[in-house]
Structures are given as C-alpha cells and as structure tokens.
Design a protein around this motif. Sequence first.
Motif, PDB file in Angstrom:
ATOM      1  N   ASP A  51      27.957  48.565  45.421  1.00 14.06           N
ATOM      2  CA  ASP A  51      26.705  48.933  44.745  1.00 14.06           C
ATOM      3  C   ASP A  51      26.860  49.036  43.231  1.00 14.06           C
ATOM      4  O   ASP A  51      26.019  49.625  42.556  1.00 14.06           O
ATOM      5  CB  ASP A  51      26.181  50.264  45.303  1.00 14.06           C
ATOM      6  CG  ASP A  51      27.172  51.403  45.101  1.00 14.06           C
ATOM      7  OD1 ASP A  51      28.250  51.154  44.516  1.00 14.06           O
ATOM      8  OD2 ASP A  51      26.881  52.535  45.517  1.00 14.06           O
ATOM      9  N   SER A  52      27.968  48.472  42.687  1.00 16.41           N
ATOM     10  CA  SER A  52      28.148  48.561  41.232  1.00 16.41           C
ATOM     11  C   SER A  52      29.040  47.422  40.744  1.00 16.41           C
ATOM     12  O   SER A  52      29.723  46.772  41.549  1.00 16.41           O
ATOM     13  CB  SER A  52      28.817  49.890  40.864  1.00 16.41           C
ATOM     14  OG  SER A  52      30.171  49.878  41.299  1.00 16.41           O
ATOM     15  N   ILE A  53      29.043  47.216  39.434  1.00 19.81           N
ATOM     16  CA  ILE A  53      29.988  46.246  38.872  1.00 19.81           C
ATOM     17  C   ILE A  53      31.388  46.869  38.910  1.00 19.81           C
ATOM     18  O   ILE A  53      31.534  48.094  38.936  1.00 19.81           O
ATOM     19  CB  ILE A  53      29.610  45.819  37.431  1.00 19.81           C
ATOM     20  CG1 ILE A  53      29.729  46.988  36.455  1.00 19.81           C
ATOM     21  CG2 ILE A  53      28.234  45.200  37.387  1.00 19.81           C
ATOM     22  CD1 ILE A  53      29.744  46.570  34.999  1.00 19.81           C
ATOM     23  N   ALA A  54      32.403  46.010  38.911  1.00 13.31           N
ATOM     24  CA  ALA A  54      33.805  46.443  38.813  1.00 13.31           C
ATOM     25  C   ALA A  54      34.132  47.574  39.788  1.00 13.31           C
ATOM     26  O   ALA A  54      34.756  48.560  39.419  1.00 13.31           O
ATOM     27  CB  ALA A  54      34.127  46.867  37.374  1.00 13.31           C
ATOM     28  N   SER A  55      33.723  47.412  41.054  1.00 19.97           N
ATOM     29  CA  SER A  55      33.873  48.514  42.014  1.00 19.97           C
ATOM     30  C   SER A  55      35.339  48.849  42.278  1.00 19.97           C
ATOM     31  O   SER A  55      35.680  50.002  42.531  1.00 19.97           O
ATOM     32  CB  SER A  55      33.175  48.178  43.327  1.00 19.97           C
ATOM     33  OG  SER A  55      33.794  47.066  43.931  1.00 19.97           O
ATOM     34  N   LEU A  56      36.209  47.848  42.191  1.00 19.80           N
ATOM     35  CA  LEU A  56      37.643  48.111  42.399  1.00 19.80           C
ATOM     36  C   LEU A  56      38.156  49.050  41.305  1.00 19.80           C
ATOM     37  O   LEU A  56      38.861  50.026  41.579  1.00 19.80           O
ATOM     38  CB  LEU A  56      38.425  46.790  42.376  1.00 19.80           C
ATOM     39  CG  LEU A  56      39.878  46.839  42.830  1.00 19.80           C
ATOM     40  CD1 LEU A  56      39.975  47.023  44.335  1.00 19.80           C
ATOM     41  CD2 LEU A  56      40.623  45.577  42.429  1.00 19.80           C
ATOM     42  N   LEU A  79      32.874  39.052  23.575  1.00 16.70           N
ATOM     43  CA  LEU A  79      32.555  40.434  23.167  1.00 16.70           C
ATOM     44  C   LEU A  79      33.838  41.260  23.094  1.00 16.70           C
ATOM     45  O   LEU A  79      34.555  41.398  24.086  1.00 16.70           O
ATOM     46  CB  LEU A  79      31.589  41.076  24.171  1.00 16.70           C
ATOM     47  CG  LEU A  79      31.009  42.438  23.756  1.00 16.70           C
ATOM     48  CD1 LEU A  79      30.052  42.304  22.578  1.00 16.70           C
ATOM     49  CD2 LEU A  79      30.299  43.099  24.934  1.00 16.70           C
ATOM     50  N   ASP A  80      34.102  41.819  21.911  1.00 19.01           N
ATOM     51  CA  ASP A  80      35.310  42.636  21.727  1.00 19.01           C
ATOM     52  C   ASP A  80      35.114  44.062  22.241  1.00 19.01           C
ATOM     53  O   ASP A  80      33.987  44.525  22.404  1.00 19.01           O
ATOM     54  CB  ASP A  80      35.666  42.721  20.226  1.00 19.01           C
ATOM     55  CG  ASP A  80      36.382  41.465  19.763  1.00 19.01           C
ATOM     56  OD1 ASP A  80      37.060  40.833  20.586  1.00 19.01           O
ATOM     57  OD2 ASP A  80      36.235  41.112  18.570  1.00 19.01           O
ATOM     58  N   PHE A  81      36.231  44.752  22.445  1.00 21.63           N
ATOM     59  CA  PHE A  81      36.181  46.194  22.701  1.00 21.63           C
ATOM     60  C   PHE A  81      35.661  46.889  21.444  1.00 21.63           C
ATOM     61  O   PHE A  81      35.882  46.400  20.335  1.00 21.63           O
ATOM     62  CB  PHE A  81      37.594  46.733  22.989  1.00 21.63           C
ATOM     63  CG  PHE A  81      38.075  46.477  24.384  1.00 21.63           C
ATOM     64  CD1 PHE A  81      37.785  47.376  25.413  1.00 21.63           C
ATOM     65  CD2 PHE A  81      38.829  45.353  24.681  1.00 21.63           C
ATOM     66  CE1 PHE A  81      38.239  47.146  26.702  1.00 21.63           C
ATOM     67  CE2 PHE A  81      39.284  45.119  25.971  1.00 21.63           C
ATOM     68  CZ  PHE A  81      38.989  46.014  26.988  1.00 21.63           C
ATOM     69  N   PRO A  82      35.014  48.053  21.603  1.00 23.01           N
ATOM     70  CA  PRO A  82      34.629  48.821  20.416  1.00 23.01           C
ATOM     71  C   PRO A  82      35.871  49.162  19.582  1.00 23.01           C
ATOM     72  O   PRO A  82      36.933  49.438  20.137  1.00 23.01           O
ATOM     73  CB  PRO A  82      34.013  50.101  21.011  1.00 23.01           C
ATOM     74  CG  PRO A  82      33.603  49.733  22.396  1.00 23.01           C
ATOM     75  CD  PRO A  82      34.567  48.688  22.856  1.00 23.01           C
ATOM     76  N   LYS A  83      35.712  49.140  18.269  1.00 24.35           N
ATOM     77  CA  LYS A  83      36.853  49.395  17.362  1.00 24.35           C
ATOM     78  C   LYS A  83      37.457  50.782  17.571  1.00 24.35           C
ATOM     79  O   LYS A  83      38.646  50.988  17.392  1.00 24.35           O
ATOM     80  CB  LYS A  83      36.395  49.245  15.904  1.00 24.35           C
ATOM     81  CG  LYS A  83      36.259  47.786  15.485  1.00 24.35           C
ATOM     82  CD  LYS A  83      36.327  47.632  13.967  1.00 24.35           C
ATOM     83  CE  LYS A  83      36.550  46.203  13.544  1.00 24.35           C
ATOM     84  NZ  LYS A  83      35.576  45.258  14.109  1.00 24.35           N
ATOM     85  N   LEU A  95      35.812  50.752  31.917  1.00 22.74           N
ATOM     86  CA  LEU A  95      34.560  50.661  32.683  1.00 22.74           C
ATOM     87  C   LEU A  95      33.344  50.704  31.756  1.00 22.74           C
ATOM     88  O   LEU A  95      32.373  49.968  31.961  1.00 22.74           O
ATOM     89  CB  LEU A  95      34.481  51.795  33.707  1.00 22.74           C
ATOM     90  CG  LEU A  95      35.351  51.602  34.953  1.00 22.74           C
ATOM     91  CD1 LEU A  95      35.458  52.892  35.743  1.00 22.74           C
ATOM     92  CD2 LEU A  95      34.789  50.483  35.834  1.00 22.74           C
ATOM     93  N   ALA A  96      33.413  51.541  30.724  1.00 24.35           N
ATOM     94  CA  ALA A  96      32.302  51.618  29.752  1.00 24.35           C
ATOM     95  C   ALA A  96      32.138  50.272  29.040  1.00 24.35           C
ATOM     96  O   ALA A  96      31.005  49.811  28.800  1.00 24.35           O
ATOM     97  CB  ALA A  96      32.566  52.727  28.737  1.00 24.35           C
ATOM     98  N   TYR A  97      33.272  49.634  28.719  1.00 21.91           N
ATOM     99  CA  TYR A  97      33.245  48.297  28.088  1.00 21.91           C
ATOM    100  C   TYR A  97      32.574  47.290  29.025  1.00 21.91           C
ATOM    101  O   TYR A  97      31.721  46.492  28.599  1.00 21.91           O
ATOM    102  CB  TYR A  97      34.670  47.871  27.737  1.00 21.91           C
ATOM    103  CG  TYR A  97      34.834  46.411  27.374  1.00 21.91           C
ATOM    104  CD1 TYR A  97      34.279  45.885  26.210  1.00 21.91           C
ATOM    105  CD2 TYR A  97      35.551  45.551  28.209  1.00 21.91           C
ATOM    106  CE1 TYR A  97      34.434  44.539  25.880  1.00 21.91           C
ATOM    107  CE2 TYR A  97      35.713  44.212  27.895  1.00 21.91           C
ATOM    108  CZ  TYR A  97      35.150  43.706  26.730  1.00 21.91           C
ATOM    109  OH  TYR A  97      35.315  42.375  26.413  1.00 21.91           O
TER     110      TYR A  97
END
Length: 412
Positions: A51-56, A79-83, A95-97
Amino acid sequence: MESHPHNQTDQTKQIVLVHGPIIIGAGPSGLATSACLSSCGVPSLILERSDSIASLWKSKTYNRLKLHLPKHYCRLPLLDFPKKFPKYPSKNEFLAYLESYASHFRIVPKFNENVKSAAFDSISGFWRVKTLNKTEYLSKWLIVATGENADPYIPEIQGIVKFSGGKIVHASEYKSGEEFRQQKVLVVGCGNSGMEISLDLVRHNASPHLVVRNTVHVLPREILGLSTFGVGMTLLKCLPLRLVDKFLLLMANLSFGNTDRLGLRRPKTGPLELKSITGKTPVLDVGAMSLIRSGKIQIMEGVKEITKNGAKFMDGQEKDFDSIIFATGYQSNVPTWLQGSDFFTKEGMPKTPFPNGWRGGKGLYTVGFTRRGLLGTASDAVKIAGEIADQWRDEINRPTKNMCSSHFVRIS
C-alpha cells in the motif's frame, strides 16, 4: 488507460489497456524508471503489491539502517538528495527522498495490485498482466522492477521446527535490539545486515553470536575520511581491478589486522573482483569489527542443526540461544509470476550478464537486477527509458490497432 468489463471463466472483472509501459514494483527501481520515461514524454503505470512506495525500505528494514554508500552514489536519476542531508542518509531520510521523488515526477502507482501472472501474447503483441484483484492490464511493454531483493530468504536448516526458545525471525522483521535485551541471540549470516544487527544487539545489552559459514571481505566504510567505495571507484578509472583490490585489502589490514584470526576468512578473490563476478558485496564496517575483537560479538562456524534450545555447529560446539535471527538476505520472486519467458534464471535473475541484463526482448525490460545497488538501478532506468521512448514515438505515428477500438471505455 482504457478499460472495459469482461466476463471470462477466470472471472477477470475488467481489462485495462495501458498507454505506455506497465512497471511492476514501486520501489526505487520502479520510481526511477517511471521518472525517466516521464522525462521522455512517455506515460507509464506502476503496479505495486503493497500500500505504499518502497515498502521493503519502509516496513522490512531495521531502525538504525543508514545507506552504506555516500548519498551521491545512491541518488536516482534527475533529482539529487537535499543538500542538508548527511553524507550517509538514514532510512527515514532516504524514504523522505523517495516520497519527494514520486511527488516531484507526479508518480502515482496503483497500490494493492499484486501481480498473479504476466505473459506475452504473441497474437496481439501485448503483455497480459493479471492481478489478484481480477484485473488484466495490457501493454506493449513490461518492465520488471521487483528487483533482486523482493522476498526474504531463509535457508533450510535441519531441526528448525524443533526450536522452542524465543523467536525465530528474518532480518526483515527485525526493528531494534530492544526486544532482545539480556538475550543470547544467534545471528545467521554475516553480510552488512548480520553485522549491523549484531552491533545493534550489543548496544541493547544482548549477546550476539554471529554465524560465518563462508569466506567474507570486511572493509572499513571510510579510508582517511573518504568513502572506501568512492576511493575504489576513482582508482578503477586509472588502475587495473586487481591492483585496486590489493590497495583496498592493504587498507583493510591496516584497519583490522588479519581477520582470519577473528574467524573471518577472506576469499582468495579480491573484494571488487568478487563483486563483479558473483555480485557478492563486501561488508562495510560501521563498528561491528571492534566488538568482534573485544569478544562482545562472538563468531561461530556454520550451523549443523537447530536444536530444541539452540544450535549445533560444524566444529562440534553446541550452545543454547534465546532467539534466532536470519540475516540471510532476499531473493527475486520473478519465477512465481512471469510466464513463458526464458530471460530469467530459475533464481529469478536475468541470464544476460551486466551491463546488458536490462533488455529482455518483445518489450520486456528489467531494472534493479544488476547486483550493483542504486547505481545499477539508475543506469538501467536511463537506458530503458531511452529505448522505449524511441519505440513510443514510432507507435504514436502508426495507425492504432483494432485492440484499441471504440468498445473500450475510458476510465482515466
């Protein structure tokens, strides 16, 4: 995406014609491929069993997990990671990324769509993907993005059903050492997960016994403040592989001394060469080695059998344990649902070796099966999107087939 109701003996409720590729799996591999396709003007549909992205990553990893490589080796395309993120992002930061990545590229997977079967129909030239929700999806392209780590793997060990101590869990169910306080724990498997779980257990006053059945390369995560992996990658640009391996082993010996004495025998083949031949990743140490040296993590030989109260080992020792954790990795689940394709081995990995394992023919593609982590995923996603975009432009300029005729009802 077009659909019409359908009454067949297998009770398919509806058939959905997908304009663009079907991607199976909404982990980093599926998201990266969808984003790359989107940037080429090609729509896609992701089918995700959970029920979500990246469930693993979300529900099958331990709390203290951080990326083992610096973030710039783990970014997805475009898309880069936030600095502000640290050099080695935590599980929650990663996960936030991924959430922001999906949102940035407007990727909205169809969740709770567990694929039952996928097969190529040579008459229509479409892939037919059936889900447990009794929907059948049709597309010219099928992208397998379930990856090499889809399902937990537990080896068959004699006597496992006899164990009447505490828990037997796979690393995918392990969150923290909190629930194992004061326990004697057998950790089976000495890859990165086994080492980190053992480290976490010590920090929660448990006593881990780590099973090392085969040879293993352990490298420091950093050399003089630089990522060991990064140093290796840089040196490979100008030096032969075996020379780079010699350098990495020299650094490892300076950091740890001779690991054979600790019960960690090194393979004869160097770490990077072994990785390229077998896909087996060297362990990057984040603190477990000093605990092995001090005896807080005890190294054990292979398990001969599990007993009622613990385990017997290959060297004749027998010990009691309160719990057993299997850090024995994951396996692909492709053979359980992909039908009629001989592109995958019975273990569910592409038969074509890296770097060409992404293209399967007849519109079949695979991403996340390179055994090269997120770098391999990013590379596959870019290649797949480029090739499908060329075919997509040809399709648009070609008259529509009968399959897409007026009896389809547009639902989205």
